[in-house]
Each structure stands twice: as C-alpha cells, then as structure tokens.
Design a protein around this motif. Structure first.
Motif, PDB file in Angstrom:
ATOM      1  N   ASN A   1       6.331  14.563  95.959  1.00 22.66           N
ATOM      2  CA  ASN A   1       6.974  14.515  96.696  1.00 22.66           C
ATOM      3  C   ASN A   1       8.079  13.132  96.929  1.00 22.66           C
ATOM      4  O   ASN A   1       7.674  12.298  97.933  1.00 22.66           O
ATOM      5  N   GLY A   2       8.595  13.239  95.543  1.00 20.59           N
ATOM      6  CA  GLY A   2       9.113  11.579  95.530  1.00 20.59           C
ATOM      7  C   GLY A   2       8.284  10.744  94.719  1.00 20.59           C
ATOM      8  O   GLY A   2       7.078  11.812  94.556  1.00 20.59           O
ATOM      9  N   SER A   3       8.650  10.568  93.115  1.00 20.43           N
ATOM     10  CA  SER A   3       7.370   9.353  92.854  1.00 20.43           C
ATOM     11  C   SER A   3       7.154   8.319  93.227  1.00 20.43           C
ATOM     12  O   SER A   3       5.680   8.037  93.561  1.00 20.43           O
ATOM     13  N   ALA A   4       7.508   7.327  94.973  1.00 22.73           N
ATOM     14  CA  ALA A   4       6.270   7.464  95.625  1.00 22.73           C
ATOM     15  C   ALA A   4       5.170   7.540  96.419  1.00 22.73           C
ATOM     16  O   ALA A   4       4.789   7.570  96.612  1.00 22.73           O
ATOM     17  N   GLU A   5       5.598   8.449  96.391  1.00 20.19           N
ATOM     18  CA  GLU A   5       4.369   9.853  96.818  1.00 20.19           C
ATOM     19  C   GLU A   5       3.456   9.632  95.874  1.00 20.19           C
ATOM     20  O   GLU A   5       1.440   9.451  95.746  1.00 20.19           O
TER      21      GLU A   5
ATOM     22  N   THR B   1      10.090  -7.033  91.628  1.00 16.54           N
ATOM     23  CA  THR B   1      10.320  -5.312  92.108  1.00 16.54           C
ATOM     24  C   THR B   1      10.231  -4.963  93.350  1.00 16.54           C
ATOM     25  O   THR B   1      10.096  -4.467  93.778  1.00 16.54           O
ATOM     26  N   PHE B   2      10.108  -3.007  92.687  1.00 18.41           N
ATOM     27  CA  PHE B   2      10.197  -2.041  93.669  1.00 18.41           C
ATOM     28  C   PHE B   2       8.612  -2.751  94.526  1.00 18.41           C
ATOM     29  O   PHE B   2       7.787  -2.713  93.298  1.00 18.41           O
ATOM     30  N   MET B   3       8.136  -2.853  95.786  1.00 26.49           N
ATOM     31  CA  MET B   3       7.640  -3.450  96.539  1.00 26.49           C
ATOM     32  C   MET B   3       6.544  -2.704  96.260  1.00 26.49           C
ATOM     33  O   MET B   3       5.122  -2.378  97.719  1.00 26.49           O
TER      34      MET B   3
ATOM     35  N   PHE C   1       5.111  -1.108  85.562  1.00 30.08           N
ATOM     36  CA  PHE C   1       6.506  -1.436  85.015  1.00 30.08           C
ATOM     37  C   PHE C   1       7.988  -1.133  84.958  1.00 30.08           C
ATOM     38  O   PHE C   1       7.451  -0.455  84.956  1.00 30.08           O
ATOM     39  N   CYS C   2       8.605  -1.669  85.948  1.00 33.46           N
ATOM     40  CA  CYS C   2      10.017  -0.998  86.353  1.00 33.46           C
ATOM     41  C   CYS C   2      10.456  -0.862  84.951  1.00 33.46           C
ATOM     42  O   CYS C   2      11.036  -1.536  84.890  1.00 33.46           O
ATOM     43  N   HIS C   3      11.153   0.212  84.473  1.00 30.57           N
ATOM     44  CA  HIS C   3      12.125   0.111  83.054  1.00 30.57           C
ATOM     45  C   HIS C   3      12.656   1.273  83.458  1.00 30.57           C
ATOM     46  O   HIS C   3      12.424   2.883  82.796  1.00 30.57           O
TER      47      HIS C   3
ATOM     48  N   VAL D   1       5.010   3.150  83.292  1.00 32.52           N
ATOM     49  CA  VAL D   1       6.064   2.632  83.504  1.00 32.52           C
ATOM     50  C   VAL D   1       6.925   3.912  84.834  1.00 32.52           C
ATOM     51  O   VAL D   1       6.472   5.050  84.407  1.00 32.52           O
ATOM     52  N   ASP D   2       7.937   2.590  85.746  1.00 30.50           N
ATOM     53  CA  ASP D   2       8.316   3.207  86.290  1.00 30.50           C
ATOM     54  C   ASP D   2      10.189   3.670  86.048  1.00 30.50           C
ATOM     55  O   ASP D   2      10.856   2.533  85.516  1.00 30.50           O
ATOM     56  N   GLU D   3      10.057   5.192  85.464  1.00 30.48           N
ATOM     57  CA  GLU D   3      11.749   5.257  85.076  1.00 30.48           C
ATOM     58  C   GLU D   3      12.009   6.326  85.735  1.00 30.48           C
ATOM     59  O   GLU D   3      13.019   6.879  84.962  1.00 30.48           O
TER      60      GLU D   3
ATOM     61  N   ARG E   1       8.546   9.178  87.221  1.00 28.64           N
ATOM     62  CA  ARG E   1      10.399   9.991  87.227  1.00 28.64           C
ATOM     63  C   ARG E   1      10.754   9.964  88.174  1.00 28.64           C
ATOM     64  O   ARG E   1       9.446  10.824  89.053  1.00 28.64           O
ATOM     65  N   SER E   2      12.148  10.288  88.772  1.00 29.71           N
ATOM     66  CA  SER E   2      12.331  10.709  89.823  1.00 29.71           C
ATOM     67  C   SER E   2      13.820  10.873  89.797  1.00 29.71           C
ATOM     68  O   SER E   2      14.803  10.714  88.564  1.00 29.71           O
ATOM     69  N   PHE E   3      13.657  12.251  90.442  1.00 31.49           N
ATOM     70  CA  PHE E   3      15.076  13.223  90.769  1.00 31.49           C
ATOM     71  C   PHE E   3      16.613  12.721  91.617  1.00 31.49           C
ATOM     72  O   PHE E   3      16.874  12.663  92.041  1.00 31.49           O
ATOM     73  N   THR E   4      15.548  11.530  92.445  1.00 29.66           N
ATOM     74  CA  THR E   4      16.484  10.801  93.331  1.00 29.66           C
ATOM     75  C   THR E   4      17.738  10.911  93.236  1.00 29.66           C
ATOM     76  O   THR E   4      18.903  10.524  93.457  1.00 29.66           O
ATOM     77  N   LYS E   5      17.775   9.536  92.096  1.00 31.18           N
ATOM     78  CA  LYS E   5      18.705   8.635  91.859  1.00 31.18           C
ATOM     79  C   LYS E   5      19.494   9.394  91.119  1.00 31.18           C
ATOM     80  O   LYS E   5      20.770   9.312  91.795  1.00 31.18           O
ATOM     81  N   PHE E   6      19.105   9.531  89.926  1.00 32.91           N
ATOM     82  CA  PHE E   6      20.333  10.211  89.095  1.00 32.91           C
ATOM     83  C   PHE E   6      21.374  11.539  89.411  1.00 32.91           C
ATOM     84  O   PHE E   6      22.052  11.949  88.971  1.00 32.91           O
TER      85      PHE E   6
ATOM     86  N   LEU F   1      15.688  14.819  99.625  1.00 32.31           N
ATOM     87  CA  LEU F   1      14.998  15.824  98.523  1.00 32.31           C
ATOM     88  C   LEU F   1      13.618  15.801  98.852  1.00 32.31           C
ATOM     89  O   LEU F   1      12.176  16.628  99.167  1.00 32.31           O
ATOM     90  N   ARG F   2      12.975  15.098  97.865  1.00 31.42           N
ATOM     91  CA  ARG F   2      12.097  14.037  97.536  1.00 31.42           C
ATOM     92  C   ARG F   2      11.347  14.878  96.909  1.00 31.42           C
ATOM     93  O   ARG F   2      10.615  16.032  96.579  1.00 31.42           O
ATOM     94  N   ILE F   3      11.802  14.242  95.184  1.00 31.61           N
ATOM     95  CA  ILE F   3      11.079  15.413  94.095  1.00 31.61           C
ATOM     96  C   ILE F   3      11.004  14.342  93.341  1.00 31.61           C
ATOM     97  O   ILE F   3      11.589  13.291  92.820  1.00 31.61           O
TER      98      ILE F   3
HETATM   99  C1  LIG Z   1      12.396   1.118  91.091  1.00 32.00           C
HETATM  100  C2  LIG Z   1      11.678   2.440  92.224  1.00 32.00           C
HETATM  101  N1  LIG Z   1      10.567   3.446  92.305  1.00 32.00           N
HETATM  102  C3  LIG Z   1      10.829   4.149  92.826  1.00 32.00           C
HETATM  103  C4  LIG Z   1      11.052   4.923  93.526  1.00 32.00           C
HETATM  104  C5  LIG Z   1      10.613   6.284  94.492  1.00 32.00           C
HETATM  105  O1  LIG Z   1      11.241   6.400  94.246  1.00 32.00           O
HETATM  106  P1  LIG Z   1      11.177   8.535  94.892  1.00 32.00           P
HETATM  107  O2  LIG Z   1      10.365   8.419  95.420  1.00 32.00           O
HETATM  108  O3  LIG Z   1      12.935   8.847  95.577  1.00 32.00           O
HETATM  109  O4  LIG Z   1      11.339   9.484  93.743  1.00 32.00           O
HETATM  110  C6  LIG Z   1      12.054   4.279  94.240  1.00 32.00           C
HETATM  111  C7  LIG Z   1      12.762   3.896  95.294  1.00 32.00           C
HETATM  112  O5  LIG Z   1      13.452   2.995  95.731  1.00 32.00           O
HETATM  113  C8  LIG Z   1      12.362   2.993  93.346  1.00 32.00           C
HETATM  114  O6  LIG Z   1      13.526   2.110  94.016  1.00 32.00           O
END
Ligand SMILES: Cc1ncc(COP(=O)(O)O)c(C=O)c1O
Length: 375
Positions: free
Chosen positions: A81-85, A105-107, A165-167, A197-199, A224-229, A235-237
């Motif tokens: 449910n989003g890469s955050a989950e 980076t992402f907290m 590592f966020c890349h 690696v967070d893509e 990987r995330s569908f959120t940004k691109f 929708l959260r995936i």
């Molecule tokens: C670097 C990074 N990773 C992951 C996420 C989480 O994204 P999502 O849960 O919407 O897939 C975010 C959201 O801001 C992000 O900035």
C-alpha cells in the motif's frame, strides 16, 4: 512516535484556508505534473465496478506483469500500500539491529528503524560537495567493519546490518555512477550487510535502476513506487524486489488486502502506457532545466542543485527564514517544502517540485517577491 512531516498536505491546508483543494498549487510533494494519464483514468473508472469484491489478495496479475518487465522471478516481488508501507515493515522483517542511512534523505527510513528498536546512523552528504552521496565515507565505514569481523564494532556499537540509500535521492536529486554503485555493493557484501535502494524517483532516469540485480546480488532490496511518476499518490501502491525468503517474510507482516482494486488496476494500466512514460521524461528534462535557470536568477537564491528527479533543491542565503517564506507562499495557495526537518540539512533550503511552465512561473514571481524582503 509522531510522523515526520512530509510535503503534500493539500487537503488540510485548503480546508484551513476555506478554498477547494484544486485551488492549491502543490510544489511540496513531487508528483508528475502531467497528472493522471487518460489510460490510467479509464482503468480506474472500469475497476470501480469491482469494488464490491475484495481485492486479489496476492495482486497476482500485477506481480506477473512486473516480473516480466523487470526480468526477475515473481517470487522476488511483493506489492504494498505505497512503498511507505513496505519501508515501515522492512527493518522488522529483516531483523535489522543497526541501519546506516545515507542522508539527508526521506525520514521514513529512520522512523522504521526506530519502530523496530534498531540503531540509526546517518552518513550525510554536504552542500559543499553538491550533496553528492558520500559513497567513499560509507564504503570506508563498511570496510572497517568487515575487517573487525566481530560481533561489536571497535566503538562497542552493534555492526551495521542494513544500508538505506535513496536513488535518485530525495530531497537532493543526486545520483551516483555505476562504478560507485559497484563499490557500494561490494562494501555492503564484504561487511555482511544488506542494502535497501529506494527508487521512488527512478523513472526519470530509468537506466540507472538496479532492480534487475536482485536476481544475482543476495543482499539487495529495491523499492519502487507508482506514486510520483504516475501521479497517483491518493491510490497508494508500490513494490519491492528482493531475495525470495525475505520477500516472503515481508509479505507475512502485511495486512491482508492492503492493495486495493483501483490501485492495482491503475498500476497495470500505467505500466503499459509507454507514451505517457516517454512524454513525462521528455517534459521533465526540458522544464527542469528552464525552471532551474530561472530560479538561479532570483535574489537570495544561493544555489540550485542539479537534479535527476522531478524536483529541485534550492539553498537560500543565510538571512532568509524559510518558515516565514513557506507561510507567506502558503497564504497565496502555493505549497513548498521547507527542508529544515530533514536530518543533515542545517542551512536555509527548500525543495520545489517541477510543475507545468505556467505554474512554475507563478511560483517564480511569488518567490521573487517573498525573497526581496531579506535584502
Ligand atoms: C523517497 C521516497 N520514498 C518513498 C516514498 C513513499 O512513497 P509511496 O508510499 O507513496 O509509494 C516517498 C514519499 O514521499 C519518498 O519521497
């Protein structure tokens, strides 16, 4: 434990200002400015009728599609449910005791480590080095650990077992070369650790993805995330590729049906929409360059960092108070991200999503007005 602050609080701010959400221009969350592709919109509309059923519990069609695209076995993939989950369960699933986070980076990496009662050590990039990811420093630390080969590091801390590592990195927009990646993976392996690696932003520079290497490199996990691109934050995936046994453990920690029917339908359609993908990358390469050049001419903008993603990190001169600027722009319906709460950023800095030209021009004008005060 409280949530770290993030960008994208459109609804809350719109409500507090008594304006509709679509009258707020959000530069604080970096979402594809082209918005929903018509193909994805149609897929969501068609999937609405399926909302009367539970979603597929293992999201199988999407998993198969992803396995084919990335040329990795289906069993190496888990969808969330989003890469955050997925981030939130990773340290617990992997039994992480000490995470090394390449910052700023992402907290949510730090939060996930804290929730799992693991140590969190940052190795930060610096503004003087253009926020280039500090790969040498990280490798040195891991190599030192590999040499000691004991249960404890020389300073009595638990050895690092997981690197985050966020890349491309958010909020800095920086990427590393293939040679640097090889060096990093090598040091991770020698130290007996693993790397996540967070893509989330990789679609803007897809050739740099390391996802396909999860097949061959045992300690590699790629998010990987569908959120940004694909512009579907609501929708959260998202998904993760990694070793089969770890992926199974991660899956066992997720709630059932965490991926809803509309999200998986949107994701399946998004992956097929190659035209939108190409258009998005081409648009971003052009508009990011133009926006960056304009920003560089604004008084009190000290530096606009290069970026491989759909946002720009902007450092302001010392007298500027970012919180006041953020507030002033917010009152005009323009949201920007104050970077003060990113661990490792201690100079006045903002992150701006790259949006459509007219929207970016509106922000440029407002920024100019707002920053003039500090002269
Ligand atoms: C670097 C990074 N990773 C992951 C996420 C989480 O994204 P999502 O849960 O919407 O897939 C975010 C959201 O801001 C992000 O900035």
């Amino acid at each position: 434990m409280s949530l770290p602050s993030h960008g994208g609080n459109v609804h809350k701010i719109a409500r507090s200002q008594g304006r509709p959400s679509n009258r707020v221009l959000d530069f604080s969350a970096s979402i594809n400015p082209l918005g929903l592709s018509p193909t994805v919109r149609r897929a969501i509309q068609q999937a609405i009728a399926l909302a009367v059923h539970y979603p597929e519990i293992d999201v199988l069609p999407l998993q198969q599609q992803l396995a084919k695209i990335h040329k990795i076995p289906e069993a190496c993939l888990v969808i969330g449910n989003g890469s955050a989950e997925l981030i939130s369960v990773l340290p617990r699933a992997l039994g992480t005791r000490h995470g090394l986070v390449i910052g700023p980076t992402f907290m949510e990496f730090e939060r996930a480590l804290t929730l799992a009662e693991a140590h969190c050590t940052y190795v930060h990039a610096t503004p003087n080095a253009g926020y280039a990811p500090p790969i040498d420093a990280v490798c040195m630390m891991l190599n030192r650990q590999a040499k000691t080969k004991r249960n404890k590091n020389s300073d009595n801390t638990v050895p690092v077992d997981t690197v985050f590592f966020c890349h491309p990195n958010s909020p800095t927009g920086q990427v590393i070369s293939r040679a640097e990646f090889r060096r990093l993976l090598n040091s991770v392996q020698k130290a007996g650790a693993r790397i996540i690696v967070d893509e989330a932003f990789i679609d803007y520079c897809a050739s740099r993805s390391v996802l396909k290497h999860v097949r061959t490199f045992k300690g590699l996990f790629v998010l990987r995330s569908f959120t940004k691109f694909f512009a579907i934050p609501g929708l959260r995936i998202g998904y993760l590729g990694g070793p089969v046994s770890a992926v199974n453990t991660i899956r066992s920690l997720l709630p059932p049906w965490s991926v809803n029917t509309l999200a998986s339908a949107a994701a399946e359609a998004a992956l097929k929409d190659k035209g939108y993908q190409r258009q998005s990358v081409t648009f971003m390469n052009l508009e990011r360059k133009r926006f960056r050049a304009c920003l560089q001419h604004i008084p009190h903008v000290q530096r606009v960092y290069s970026s491989s993603a759909n946002f720009l990190l902007v450092q302001l001169t010392a007298p500027c108070q970012v919180s006041l600027l953020v507030q002033e722009l917010c009152e005009q319906g323009l949201l920007i991200r104050d970077c003060e709460n990113f661990a490792g950023i201690d100079v006045p800095t903002i992150r701006l999503a790259v949006r459509r030209p007219q929207e970016n021009d509106r922000l440029l004008k407002a920024l100019k007005r707002g920053l003039l005060k500090w002269s």
